[in-house]
Design a protein around this motif. Structure first.
Motif, PDB file in Angstrom:
ATOM      1  N   THR A  38       9.500   4.994  -9.861  1.00  0.00           N
ATOM      2  CA  THR A  38      10.784   4.264 -10.686  1.00  0.00           C
ATOM      3  C   THR A  38      10.576   2.790 -10.254  1.00  0.00           C
ATOM      4  OG1 THR A  38      12.444   4.770  -9.182  1.00  0.00           O
ATOM      5  CG2 THR A  38      12.379   6.251 -11.342  1.00  0.00           C
ATOM      6  N   ALA A  39      10.875   1.948 -10.976  1.00  0.00           N
ATOM      7  CA  ALA A  39      11.061   0.631 -10.745  1.00  0.00           C
ATOM      8  C   ALA A  39      11.625   0.480  -9.382  1.00  0.00           C
ATOM      9  CB  ALA A  39      11.708  -0.155 -11.793  1.00  0.00           C
ATOM     10  N   GLY A  40      10.779  -0.320  -8.561  1.00  0.00           N
ATOM     11  CA  GLY A  40      11.282  -0.891  -7.082  1.00  0.00           C
ATOM     12  C   GLY A  40      10.606   0.189  -6.039  1.00  0.00           C
ATOM     13  N   ASP A  41      10.132   1.223  -6.439  1.00  0.00           N
ATOM     14  CA  ASP A  41       9.712   2.302  -5.542  1.00  0.00           C
ATOM     15  C   ASP A  41       8.128   1.716  -4.802  1.00  0.00           C
ATOM     16  OD1 ASP A  41      11.314   4.086  -6.266  1.00  0.00           O
ATOM     17  OD2 ASP A  41      10.291   5.419  -7.213  1.00  0.00           O
ATOM     18  N   GLU A  42       8.272   1.757  -3.486  1.00  0.00           N
ATOM     19  CA  GLU A  42       7.102   1.713  -2.715  1.00  0.00           C
ATOM     20  C   GLU A  42       6.057   2.850  -2.993  1.00  0.00           C
ATOM     21  OE1 GLU A  42       7.020  -0.280   0.783  1.00  0.00           O
ATOM     22  OE2 GLU A  42       8.845  -1.270   0.554  1.00  0.00           O
ATOM     23  N   VAL A  43       4.676   2.637  -3.477  1.00  0.00           N
ATOM     24  CA  VAL A  43       4.115   3.577  -3.634  1.00  0.00           C
ATOM     25  C   VAL A  43       2.847   3.929  -2.954  1.00  0.00           C
ATOM     26  CG1 VAL A  43       4.548   3.312  -6.386  1.00  0.00           C
ATOM     27  CG2 VAL A  43       2.830   1.910  -5.259  1.00  0.00           C
ATOM     28  N   ALA A  44       2.967   2.943  -1.607  1.00  0.00           N
ATOM     29  CA  ALA A  44       1.700   3.142  -0.559  1.00  0.00           C
ATOM     30  C   ALA A  44       2.514   2.765   0.720  1.00  0.00           C
ATOM     31  CB  ALA A  44       0.788   2.317  -0.849  1.00  0.00           C
ATOM     32  N   ASP A  45       2.068   3.387   1.879  1.00  0.00           N
ATOM     33  CA  ASP A  45       2.525   3.278   3.359  1.00  0.00           C
ATOM     34  C   ASP A  45       1.590   2.194   3.761  1.00  0.00           C
ATOM     35  OD1 ASP A  45       3.814   2.694   5.542  1.00  0.00           O
ATOM     36  OD2 ASP A  45       3.083   4.836   6.320  1.00  0.00           O
ATOM     37  N   VAL A  46       1.997   0.665   3.996  1.00  0.00           N
ATOM     38  CA  VAL A  46       1.283   0.089   4.519  1.00  0.00           C
ATOM     39  C   VAL A  46       1.420  -0.462   5.770  1.00  0.00           C
ATOM     40  CG1 VAL A  46       0.292  -0.884   2.338  1.00  0.00           C
ATOM     41  CG2 VAL A  46       2.367  -2.012   3.206  1.00  0.00           C
ATOM     42  N   SER A  47       2.178   0.309   6.726  1.00  0.00           N
ATOM     43  CA  SER A  47       2.690   0.012   7.911  1.00  0.00           C
ATOM     44  C   SER A  47       1.346  -0.051   8.796  1.00  0.00           C
ATOM     45  CB  SER A  47       3.441   1.189   8.627  1.00  0.00           C
ATOM     46  OG  SER A  47       4.596   1.507   7.792  1.00  0.00           O
ATOM     47  N   GLY A  48       1.669  -1.200   9.623  1.00  0.00           N
ATOM     48  CA  GLY A  48       0.454  -1.645  10.417  1.00  0.00           C
ATOM     49  C   GLY A  48      -0.702  -2.517   9.916  1.00  0.00           C
ATOM     50  N   TYR A  49      -0.809  -2.715   8.715  1.00  0.00           N
ATOM     51  CA  TYR A  49      -1.703  -3.558   8.046  1.00  0.00           C
ATOM     52  C   TYR A  49      -1.847  -4.883   8.269  1.00  0.00           C
ATOM     53  CZ  TYR A  49      -3.310   0.276   4.722  1.00  0.00           C
ATOM     54  OH  TYR A  49      -3.679   1.426   4.357  1.00  0.00           O
ATOM     55  N   ASP A  50      -3.014  -5.623   8.456  1.00  0.00           N
ATOM     56  CA  ASP A  50      -2.886  -7.055   8.811  1.00  0.00           C
ATOM     57  C   ASP A  50      -2.254  -7.848   7.786  1.00  0.00           C
ATOM     58  OD1 ASP A  50      -4.124  -6.701  11.390  1.00  0.00           O
ATOM     59  OD2 ASP A  50      -6.297  -6.302  10.299  1.00  0.00           O
ATOM     60  N   THR A  51      -2.727  -7.515   6.492  1.00  0.00           N
ATOM     61  CA  THR A  51      -2.373  -8.446   5.304  1.00  0.00           C
ATOM     62  C   THR A  51      -1.254  -7.842   4.403  1.00  0.00           C
ATOM     63  OG1 THR A  51      -4.487  -9.823   5.485  1.00  0.00           O
ATOM     64  CG2 THR A  51      -3.182  -9.770   3.273  1.00  0.00           C
ATOM     65  N   LEU A  52      -1.439  -6.746   3.966  1.00  0.00           N
ATOM     66  CA  LEU A  52      -0.362  -6.061   3.161  1.00  0.00           C
ATOM     67  C   LEU A  52       1.040  -5.785   3.560  1.00  0.00           C
ATOM     68  CD1 LEU A  52      -2.698  -3.492   1.251  1.00  0.00           C
ATOM     69  CD2 LEU A  52      -2.154  -5.766   0.399  1.00  0.00           C
ATOM     70  N   ARG A  53       1.884  -6.243   2.940  1.00  0.00           N
ATOM     71  CA  ARG A  53       3.326  -5.628   3.640  1.00  0.00           C
ATOM     72  C   ARG A  53       4.164  -4.826   2.578  1.00  0.00           C
ATOM     73  NH1 ARG A  53       1.420  -7.565   7.191  1.00  0.00           N
ATOM     74  NH2 ARG A  53       1.829  -9.311   8.430  1.00  0.00           N
ATOM     75  N   SER A  54       3.730  -4.724   1.332  1.00  0.00           N
ATOM     76  CA  SER A  54       4.284  -3.569   0.615  1.00  0.00           C
ATOM     77  C   SER A  54       3.420  -3.505  -0.714  1.00  0.00           C
ATOM     78  CB  SER A  54       5.634  -4.094   0.198  1.00  0.00           C
ATOM     79  OG  SER A  54       5.692  -5.321  -0.715  1.00  0.00           O
ATOM     80  N   VAL A  55       3.370  -2.431  -1.307  1.00  0.00           N
ATOM     81  CA  VAL A  55       3.065  -2.139  -2.973  1.00  0.00           C
ATOM     82  C   VAL A  55       4.195  -1.308  -3.711  1.00  0.00           C
ATOM     83  CG1 VAL A  55       0.974  -0.906  -4.215  1.00  0.00           C
ATOM     84  CG2 VAL A  55       0.506  -1.921  -1.737  1.00  0.00           C
ATOM     85  N   VAL A  56       4.718  -2.120  -4.658  1.00  0.00           N
ATOM     86  CA  VAL A  56       5.773  -1.691  -5.145  1.00  0.00           C
ATOM     87  C   VAL A  56       5.557  -1.428  -6.828  1.00  0.00           C
ATOM     88  CG1 VAL A  56       8.216  -2.341  -5.850  1.00  0.00           C
ATOM     89  CG2 VAL A  56       7.175  -2.958  -3.467  1.00  0.00           C
ATOM     90  N   TYR A  57       6.060  -0.397  -7.302  1.00  0.00           N
ATOM     91  CA  TYR A  57       5.820  -0.094  -8.680  1.00  0.00           C
ATOM     92  C   TYR A  57       6.987  -0.915  -9.629  1.00  0.00           C
ATOM     93  CZ  TYR A  57       5.999   2.597 -13.084  1.00  0.00           C
ATOM     94  OH  TYR A  57       6.118   2.754 -14.466  1.00  0.00           O
TER      95      TYR A  57
END
Length: 187
Positions: A129-148
């Motif tokens: 649903t709107a606002g859900d984070e759809v991937a865990d990017v913990s520990g990534y160098d560049t990515l901080r979130s992927v949100v639907y």
């Protein structure tokens, strides 16, 4: 010119002529090897292909690489179009509502494919649903979130939060995967 002065000048010129090429040949390289291995022609301006596709979106995945982080949008068929651009705020299609996307900068990724089938059933499991984070990017160098954000009128929108406004590229892999790579830094 006296003979001794002429001889001293000739010796001085000969020594200088020999010394300059040796100094130039031993100068360190100005480009570090690691930076040149990651250098890309990528930029940060919008990238798009206008075509709409019928193949539904089935999954969103991420990956880490030496020089960039990656978001992969899997489709059940051939990839058609997209629009990827840096924005101040990610907005939900249809309503225009702002979708919070954690990160220092935000990419709005519009995949010109639905996240539902012909019967209107969601094709991503579990259905976001709107606002859900759809991937865990913990520990990534560049990515901080992927949100639907939304899937509206055949196009699906996501917000990709990144550390800062960094270069990116968009490509289609194996015909059915839309890939967004974001570099770890400007090279």
């Amino acid at each position: 010119m006296p003979r001794t002065l002429r001889r001293a000048l000739t010796v001085a010129l000969a020594v200088t002529a020999v010394a300059l090429p040796l100094a130039a040949a031993t100068a360190p390289s100005p480009v570090p090897v690691a930076a040149s291995a990651c250098s890309t022609p990528w930029g940060s301006t919008p990238e798009q292909v206008e075509r709409l596709g019928r193949a539904p979106l089935t999954a969103v995945r991420t990956g880490r690489h030496d020089c960039f982080d990656r978001v992969v949008f899997d489709l059940d068929g051939t990839a058609a179009g997209y629009r990827v651009e840096y924005v101040d705020e990610v907005r939900q299609d249809g309503s225009g509502d702002v979708i919070p996307v954690p990160g220092g900068a935000r990419l709005q990724v519009s995949v010109h494919h639905p996240a539902y089938d012909d019967a209107g059933e969601p094709t991503i499991e579990p259905p976001p649903t709107a606002g859900d984070e759809v991937a865990d990017v913990s520990g990534y160098d560049t990515l901080r979130s992927v949100v639907y954000a939304s899937s509206f009128e055949g196009s699906t929108t996501f917000g990709v939060g990144v550390r800062a406004r960094l270069p990116f590229r968009v490509l289609v892999v194996d015909g059915s995967r839309l890939v967004v790579d974001v570099a770890h830094r400007w090279y």
